[in-house]
Design a protein around this motif. Sequence first.
Motif, PDB file in Angstrom:
ATOM      1  N   ASP A  78       0.811  -1.225   0.000  1.00 60.09           N
ATOM      2  CA  ASP A  78       0.000   0.000   0.000  1.00 60.09           C
ATOM      3  C   ASP A  78       0.843   1.273   0.000  1.00 60.09           C
ATOM      4  O   ASP A  78       0.320   2.368  -0.174  1.00 60.09           O
ATOM      5  CB  ASP A  78      -0.990   0.003   1.154  1.00 60.09           C
ATOM      6  N   GLU A  79       2.172   1.156   0.162  1.00 57.17           N
ATOM      7  CA  GLU A  79       3.068   2.320   0.114  1.00 57.17           C
ATOM      8  C   GLU A  79       3.539   2.633  -1.305  1.00 57.17           C
ATOM      9  O   GLU A  79       4.211   3.640  -1.532  1.00 57.17           O
ATOM     10  CB  GLU A  79       4.299   2.085   0.989  1.00 57.17           C
ATOM     11  N   LEU A  80       3.199   1.786  -2.270  1.00 56.32           N
ATOM     12  CA  LEU A  80       3.638   1.975  -3.650  1.00 56.32           C
ATOM     13  C   LEU A  80       3.079   3.282  -4.194  1.00 56.32           C
ATOM     14  O   LEU A  80       1.881   3.508  -4.172  1.00 56.32           O
ATOM     15  CB  LEU A  80       3.180   0.790  -4.503  1.00 56.32           C
ATOM     16  N   LYS A  81       3.972   4.141  -4.700  1.00 59.14           N
ATOM     17  CA  LYS A  81       3.585   5.485  -5.130  1.00 59.14           C
ATOM     18  C   LYS A  81       3.511   5.638  -6.640  1.00 59.14           C
ATOM     19  O   LYS A  81       3.226   6.715  -7.133  1.00 59.14           O
ATOM     20  CB  LYS A  81       4.570   6.507  -4.563  1.00 59.14           C
ATOM     21  N   THR A  82       3.805   4.589  -7.384  1.00 55.45           N
ATOM     22  CA  THR A  82       3.796   4.684  -8.834  1.00 55.45           C
ATOM     23  C   THR A  82       3.116   3.459  -9.429  1.00 55.45           C
ATOM     24  O   THR A  82       3.077   2.397  -8.817  1.00 55.45           O
ATOM     25  CB  THR A  82       5.230   4.824  -9.392  1.00 55.45           C
ATOM     26  N   ASP A  83       2.589   3.618 -10.608  1.00 52.51           N
ATOM     27  CA  ASP A  83       1.969   2.503 -11.321  1.00 52.51           C
ATOM     28  C   ASP A  83       3.080   1.632 -11.886  1.00 52.51           C
ATOM     29  O   ASP A  83       4.044   2.136 -12.447  1.00 52.51           O
ATOM     30  CB  ASP A  83       1.092   3.058 -12.443  1.00 52.51           C
ATOM     31  N   THR A  84       2.965   0.329 -11.732  1.00 51.89           N
ATOM     32  CA  THR A  84       3.959  -0.579 -12.298  1.00 51.89           C
ATOM     33  C   THR A  84       3.450  -1.188 -13.596  1.00 51.89           C
ATOM     34  O   THR A  84       4.091  -2.073 -14.155  1.00 51.89           O
ATOM     35  CB  THR A  84       4.306  -1.709 -11.304  1.00 51.89           C
ATOM     36  N   TYR A  85       2.308  -0.695 -14.052  1.00 46.17           N
ATOM     37  CA  TYR A  85       1.656  -1.189 -15.260  1.00 46.17           C
ATOM     38  C   TYR A  85       1.503  -2.696 -15.131  1.00 46.17           C
ATOM     39  O   TYR A  85       1.043  -3.153 -14.094  1.00 46.17           O
ATOM     40  CB  TYR A  85       2.386  -0.693 -16.500  1.00 46.17           C
ATOM     41  N   ASP A  86       1.909  -3.473 -16.070  1.00 48.10           N
ATOM     42  CA  ASP A  86       1.739  -4.919 -15.898  1.00 48.10           C
ATOM     43  C   ASP A  86       3.068  -5.634 -15.683  1.00 48.10           C
ATOM     44  O   ASP A  86       3.193  -6.820 -15.955  1.00 48.10           O
ATOM     45  CB  ASP A  86       0.963  -5.516 -17.070  1.00 48.10           C
ATOM     46  N   LEU A  87       4.071  -4.922 -15.148  1.00 45.88           N
ATOM     47  CA  LEU A  87       5.335  -5.566 -14.803  1.00 45.88           C
ATOM     48  C   LEU A  87       5.097  -6.532 -13.647  1.00 45.88           C
ATOM     49  O   LEU A  87       4.370  -6.214 -12.707  1.00 45.88           O
ATOM     50  CB  LEU A  87       6.385  -4.535 -14.385  1.00 45.88           C
ATOM     51  N   PRO A  88       5.697  -7.718 -13.686  1.00 42.60           N
ATOM     52  CA  PRO A  88       5.543  -8.650 -12.569  1.00 42.60           C
ATOM     53  C   PRO A  88       6.197  -8.083 -11.305  1.00 42.60           C
ATOM     54  O   PRO A  88       7.351  -7.662 -11.332  1.00 42.60           O
ATOM     55  CB  PRO A  88       6.284  -9.908 -13.034  1.00 42.60           C
ATOM     56  N   VAL A  89       5.430  -8.050 -10.226  1.00 44.60           N
ATOM     57  CA  VAL A  89       5.908  -7.515  -8.952  1.00 44.60           C
ATOM     58  C   VAL A  89       5.829  -8.624  -7.911  1.00 44.60           C
ATOM     59  O   VAL A  89       4.810  -9.304  -7.790  1.00 44.60           O
ATOM     60  CB  VAL A  89       5.076  -6.301  -8.498  1.00 44.60           C
ATOM     61  N   HIS A  90       6.914  -8.802  -7.165  1.00 47.77           N
ATOM     62  CA  HIS A  90       6.989  -9.815  -6.129  1.00 47.77           C
ATOM     63  C   HIS A  90       7.286  -9.115  -4.803  1.00 47.77           C
ATOM     64  O   HIS A  90       8.161  -8.257  -4.743  1.00 47.77           O
ATOM     65  CB  HIS A  90       8.085 -10.831  -6.439  1.00 47.77           C
ATOM     66  N   TYR A  91       6.554  -9.495  -3.767  1.00 50.86           N
ATOM     67  CA  TYR A  91       6.774  -8.952  -2.425  1.00 50.86           C
ATOM     68  C   TYR A  91       7.299 -10.086  -1.543  1.00 50.86           C
ATOM     69  O   TYR A  91       6.558 -11.014  -1.249  1.00 50.86           O
ATOM     70  CB  TYR A  91       5.476  -8.380  -1.853  1.00 50.86           C
TER      71      TYR A  91
END
Length: 102
Positions: free
Chosen positions: A57-70
């Motif tokens: 929820d701290e993400l400040k930018t759109d990553t579009y459809d790039l794969p994101v792993h937490y």
Amino acid sequence: NTTIERVIDTEERMFPLGTTIVVVSAVSTLNEATVERLLDQRMSGAAIHLILTGNEDELKTDTYDLPVHYPGGKEKWRELIATVNNGSRSVTGTSSTNLQLD
């Protein structure tokens, strides 16, 4: 200090077709300029993955459809350290262990 955007721009020719680029960053520091450079690299044939630490929820930018792993918070990291150190939560020493993140 060199920004990741500058590294990507400077070393662009270092990424041939089919390269996989993994960017590890804190959620709070990922910015639009970095995402734009990574999208450019994807358009050039690179596979892109973001590994972001911190709260989603701290993400400040759109990553579009790039794969994101937490990879998880402090407890997950403590669990990984304990796994690498055979049950001890101490960070000292070295070890080699295959780890699987959820």
